[in-house]
Design a protein around this motif. Structure first.
Motif, PDB file in Angstrom:
ATOM      1  N   LEU A   1       0.842  -1.195   0.000  1.00  0.00           N
ATOM      2  CA  LEU A   1       0.000   0.000   0.000  1.00  0.00           C
ATOM      3  C   LEU A   1       0.891   1.265   0.000  1.00  0.00           C
ATOM      4  CD1 LEU A   1      -2.833  -1.049   2.498  1.00  0.00           C
ATOM      5  CD2 LEU A   1      -2.775  -1.355   0.017  1.00  0.00           C
ATOM      6  N   PRO A   2       0.495   2.388  -0.508  1.00  0.00           N
ATOM      7  CA  PRO A   2      -0.835   2.679  -1.008  1.00  0.00           C
ATOM      8  C   PRO A   2      -1.112   2.028  -2.361  1.00  0.00           C
ATOM      9  CG  PRO A   2       0.623   4.535  -1.432  1.00  0.00           C
ATOM     10  CD  PRO A   2       1.412   3.529  -0.648  1.00  0.00           C
ATOM     11  N   ARG A   3      -2.396   1.653  -2.570  1.00  0.00           N
ATOM     12  CA  ARG A   3      -2.765   1.144  -3.892  1.00  0.00           C
ATOM     13  C   ARG A   3      -3.283   2.318  -4.709  1.00  0.00           C
ATOM     14  NH1 ARG A   3      -8.229  -2.398  -3.271  1.00  0.00           N
ATOM     15  NH2 ARG A   3      -8.984  -1.013  -1.663  1.00  0.00           N
ATOM     16  N   VAL A   4      -3.148   2.207  -6.003  1.00  0.00           N
ATOM     17  CA  VAL A   4      -3.744   3.220  -6.874  1.00  0.00           C
ATOM     18  C   VAL A   4      -4.919   2.531  -7.561  1.00  0.00           C
ATOM     19  CG1 VAL A   4      -3.323   4.959  -8.644  1.00  0.00           C
ATOM     20  CG2 VAL A   4      -1.494   4.324  -7.077  1.00  0.00           C
ATOM     21  N   ASN A   5      -4.659   1.802  -8.640  1.00  0.00           N
ATOM     22  CA  ASN A   5      -5.775   1.068  -9.247  1.00  0.00           C
ATOM     23  C   ASN A   5      -5.357  -0.343  -9.644  1.00  0.00           C
ATOM     24  OD1 ASN A   5      -4.058   1.835 -11.171  1.00  0.00           O
ATOM     25  ND2 ASN A   5      -5.570   2.567 -12.638  1.00  0.00           N
ATOM     26  N   GLU A   6      -4.245  -0.837  -9.071  1.00  0.00           N
ATOM     27  CA  GLU A   6      -3.755  -2.163  -9.474  1.00  0.00           C
ATOM     28  C   GLU A   6      -4.510  -3.307  -8.795  1.00  0.00           C
ATOM     29  OE1 GLU A   6      -1.785   0.289  -8.363  1.00  0.00           O
ATOM     30  OE2 GLU A   6      -1.503  -0.300  -6.286  1.00  0.00           O
ATOM     31  N   ILE A   7      -5.294  -3.005  -7.755  1.00  0.00           N
ATOM     32  CA  ILE A   7      -6.207  -4.022  -7.207  1.00  0.00           C
ATOM     33  C   ILE A   7      -7.587  -3.364  -7.168  1.00  0.00           C
ATOM     34  CG2 ILE A   7      -6.831  -5.493  -5.260  1.00  0.00           C
ATOM     35  CD1 ILE A   7      -3.978  -5.446  -4.301  1.00  0.00           C
ATOM     36  N   LEU A   8      -8.542  -3.937  -7.905  1.00  0.00           N
ATOM     37  CA  LEU A   8      -9.888  -3.349  -7.880  1.00  0.00           C
ATOM     38  C   LEU A   8     -10.479  -3.545  -6.487  1.00  0.00           C
ATOM     39  CD1 LEU A   8     -11.505  -4.315 -11.319  1.00  0.00           C
ATOM     40  CD2 LEU A   8     -10.062  -2.352 -10.719  1.00  0.00           C
ATOM     41  N   THR A   9     -11.299  -2.600  -6.058  1.00  0.00           N
ATOM     42  CA  THR A   9     -11.861  -2.690  -4.696  1.00  0.00           C
ATOM     43  C   THR A   9     -12.775  -3.907  -4.552  1.00  0.00           C
ATOM     44  OG1 THR A   9     -13.536  -1.118  -5.382  1.00  0.00           O
ATOM     45  CG2 THR A   9     -11.704  -0.246  -4.118  1.00  0.00           C
ATOM     46  N   GLU A  10     -13.243  -4.458  -5.695  1.00  0.00           N
ATOM     47  CA  GLU A  10     -14.090  -5.663  -5.608  1.00  0.00           C
ATOM     48  C   GLU A  10     -13.331  -6.843  -4.981  1.00  0.00           C
ATOM     49  OE1 GLU A  10     -15.111  -6.344  -9.751  1.00  0.00           O
ATOM     50  OE2 GLU A  10     -13.379  -7.648 -10.076  1.00  0.00           O
ATOM     51  N   VAL A  11     -11.993  -6.800  -5.023  1.00  0.00           N
ATOM     52  CA  VAL A  11     -11.190  -7.903  -4.463  1.00  0.00           C
ATOM     53  C   VAL A  11     -11.126  -7.825  -2.927  1.00  0.00           C
ATOM     54  CG1 VAL A  11      -8.889  -9.014  -4.499  1.00  0.00           C
ATOM     55  CG2 VAL A  11      -9.812  -7.993  -6.596  1.00  0.00           C
ATOM     56  N   ASP A  12     -11.393  -6.638  -2.368  1.00  0.00           N
ATOM     57  CA  ASP A  12     -11.195  -6.438  -0.920  1.00  0.00           C
ATOM     58  C   ASP A  12     -12.009  -7.426  -0.068  1.00  0.00           C
ATOM     59  OD1 ASP A  12      -9.743  -4.342  -1.880  1.00  0.00           O
ATOM     60  OD2 ASP A  12     -10.926  -2.759  -0.932  1.00  0.00           O
ATOM     61  N   ALA A  13     -13.181  -7.807  -0.572  1.00  0.00           N
ATOM     62  CA  ALA A  13     -14.054  -8.684   0.231  1.00  0.00           C
ATOM     63  C   ALA A  13     -13.616 -10.149   0.159  1.00  0.00           C
ATOM     64  CB  ALA A  13     -15.493  -8.546  -0.265  1.00  0.00           C
ATOM     65  N   ASP A  14     -12.691 -10.470  -0.733  1.00  0.00           N
ATOM     66  CA  ASP A  14     -12.208 -11.855  -0.854  1.00  0.00           C
ATOM     67  C   ASP A  14     -11.370 -12.186   0.390  1.00  0.00           C
ATOM     68  OD1 ASP A  14     -10.461 -14.098  -1.589  1.00  0.00           O
ATOM     69  OD2 ASP A  14     -11.223 -13.803  -3.625  1.00  0.00           O
ATOM     70  N   PRO A  15     -11.616 -13.292   1.064  1.00  0.00           N
ATOM     71  CA  PRO A  15     -10.844 -13.591   2.285  1.00  0.00           C
ATOM     72  C   PRO A  15      -9.343 -13.717   2.031  1.00  0.00           C
ATOM     73  CG  PRO A  15     -12.414 -15.372   1.768  1.00  0.00           C
ATOM     74  CD  PRO A  15     -12.681 -14.260   0.795  1.00  0.00           C
ATOM     75  N   ARG A  16      -8.955 -13.932   0.781  1.00  0.00           N
ATOM     76  CA  ARG A  16      -7.522 -14.039   0.480  1.00  0.00           C
ATOM     77  C   ARG A  16      -6.834 -12.679   0.390  1.00  0.00           C
ATOM     78  NH1 ARG A  16      -8.609 -17.739  -4.670  1.00  0.00           N
ATOM     79  NH2 ARG A  16     -10.296 -16.192  -4.770  1.00  0.00           N
ATOM     80  N   ALA A  17      -7.612 -11.608   0.379  1.00  0.00           N
ATOM     81  CA  ALA A  17      -7.028 -10.254   0.318  1.00  0.00           C
ATOM     82  C   ALA A  17      -6.464  -9.925   1.698  1.00  0.00           C
ATOM     83  CB  ALA A  17      -8.091  -9.238  -0.079  1.00  0.00           C
ATOM     84  N   ALA A  18      -5.138  -9.968   1.841  1.00  0.00           N
ATOM     85  CA  ALA A  18      -4.522  -9.855   3.183  1.00  0.00           C
ATOM     86  C   ALA A  18      -3.932  -8.472   3.421  1.00  0.00           C
ATOM     87  CB  ALA A  18      -3.444 -10.931   3.328  1.00  0.00           C
ATOM     88  N   TYR A  19      -4.110  -7.534   2.465  1.00  0.00           N
ATOM     89  CA  TYR A  19      -3.339  -6.284   2.553  1.00  0.00           C
ATOM     90  C   TYR A  19      -3.710  -5.379   3.715  1.00  0.00           C
ATOM     91  CZ  TYR A  19      -6.753  -6.035  -1.308  1.00  0.00           C
ATOM     92  OH  TYR A  19      -7.841  -6.209  -2.108  1.00  0.00           O
ATOM     93  N   PHE A  20      -4.940  -5.433   4.203  1.00  0.00           N
ATOM     94  CA  PHE A  20      -5.226  -4.579   5.368  1.00  0.00           C
ATOM     95  C   PHE A  20      -4.785  -5.272   6.663  1.00  0.00           C
ATOM     96  CE2 PHE A  20      -8.112  -2.681   2.144  1.00  0.00           C
ATOM     97  CZ  PHE A  20      -7.482  -1.442   2.088  1.00  0.00           C
ATOM     98  N   ARG A  21      -4.812  -6.593   6.675  1.00  0.00           N
ATOM     99  CA  ARG A  21      -4.239  -7.309   7.829  1.00  0.00           C
ATOM    100  C   ARG A  21      -2.721  -7.071   7.884  1.00  0.00           C
ATOM    101  NH1 ARG A  21      -8.095 -11.009   5.840  1.00  0.00           N
ATOM    102  NH2 ARG A  21      -6.621 -12.368   4.754  1.00  0.00           N
TER     103      ARG A  21
END
Ligand code: NCD
Length: 359
Positions: free
Chosen positions: A264-284
């Motif tokens: 992070l910071p992300r710009v647009n390389e990960i769409l926000t739709e991915v955030d809800a996927d349990p495999r998205a670990a970037y905020f953890r």
């Protein structure tokens, strides 16, 4: 004295101690809450930062210590022309440990040569970012339960992305690591990492041109932002900025237990739709950064006066008055740091401070 300038400054044992302590801090936070009372951390940030600076600040606060410093060098004596070496000599009179971020490569290494307190490199230009590496290692450990044996894909700006350079170096301390490099031609991993780290230290790597072809193999996908501020040619930035974008369709090709990391910071390389996927670990991953910095500060202060934890015996620098580092963003070309070099096994001469190839 132990500083953390480059990820290889930590032996495997020291790395393990920091990761283990971070895990203990997560499980028993109350045990550590006053452990650094009266100790002071200085944060000297010559370049913008949100996560890293706040993470250091909150780490020291959670340990019961205090924090001083600046987040804008213009408000310090730097604006009067003070060198980084003089600044750390002065700040070392006020603080027990210093975390420094600088846009000039090698600035922290140069500072550490005169500092009387441990220096932590919080990012130097596009060169290194070892505390993000500790964050990434703790995150992989917590998400997958192991680091040995992983296949990790690095995607995006592998040329200027200092977090990528540092994590690949540190992964050479682990067993059976496979690295997949996913980047446009303009943003490929620098040769010094391929030769002096992957080839020399035995990390298998391959370069591919699409994400789709490797998604099913990956245990970790490490996404990165294209680093606009490091481009000299903005037209080139515009050409490559949207090269690789992670979306739910690509996630559908991946393993069920793959972890997606991003410093992070992300710009647009990960769409926000991915955030809800349990495999998205970037905020953890962000929160792990605070715990691992708590562990790092604790260990550096513990190791400070223990010769067993001095900086590793390095090679002797090569001096040659006819040679100069050609990297305009290197400390040698910005302050009076000496032009000195290290010779790699293949005979290549590299700048002591920024690793640029000289000959
Ligand atoms: C990274 C950095 O500063 O290098 N961010 C961070 O420290 N978490 C990555 C970036 O800026 O793209």
């Amino acid at each position: 004295m132990k500083h953390l300038i480059d990820p290889m400054d930590l032996s495997k044992e020291e790395l393990d101690q920091i990761i283990t302590l971070a895990q203990d801090i997560i499980e028993h936070r109350e045990k550590y809450q006053d452990s650094q009372r009266y100790r002071k951390l200085a944060t000297l940030f010559y370049e913008p930062s949100t996560r890293t600076r706040l993470s250091f600040t909150s780490a020291m606060m959670e340990l019961g210590g205090n924090v001083l410093g600046f987040s804008d060098a213009k408000s310090s004596s730097v604006s009067k022309g003070e060198t980084v070496q003089d600044t750390v000599r002065v700040v070392g009179c006020f603080a027990d440990v210093i975390a420094m971020r600088h846009h000039i490569e090698g600035a922290q290494l140069y500072a550490s040569e005169v500092s009387r307190v441990p220096i932590i490199n919080a990012g130097d230009g596009s060169h290194s970012h070892p505390t993000q590496t500790l964050t990434d290692l703790l995150t992989i450990q917590r998400e997958l339960g192991h680091i040995d044996g992983i296949t990790i894909g690095f995607c995006g700006d592998l040329k200027f992305g200092r977090t990528v350079h540092s994590l690949i170096k540190a992964l050479s301390r682990y067993k059976d690591i496979k690295v997949v490099l996913i980047a446009p031609d303009e943003l490929k991993l620098p040769d010094y990492i391929k030769q002096d780290v992957c080839d020399k230290l035995g990390i298998q790597y391959k370069e591919v041109s699409t994400m789709e072809e490797v998604m099913p193999e990956l245990d970790v996908l490490y996404m990165t932002r294209v680093q606009q501020e490091r481009f000299l040619d903005l037209e080139e930035f515009d050409r490559v900025k949207d090269s690789f974008v992670l979306d739910c369709a690509k996630m559908a090709l991946a393993k069920k237990e793959m972890a997606v990391l991003h410093p992070l910071p992300r710009v647009n390389e990960i769409l926000t739709e991915v955030d809800a996927d349990p495999r998205a670990a970037y905020f953890r991953q962000v929160e792990n950064g605070k715990f691992v910095r708590m562990a790092l500060i604790t260990k550096l202060l513990e190791w400070k006066d223990d010769p067993a934890h001095d900086m590793p015996e390095g090679e002797e620098p090569v001096y040659d008055a006819t040679l100069r580092c050609t990297n305009a963003k290197c400390i040698c070309n910005n302050e009076h740091a000496p032009h000195k070099f290290r010779r790699s096994d293949s005979g290549t001469l590299r700048c002591w401070y920024c690793d640029s190839k000289i000959r």
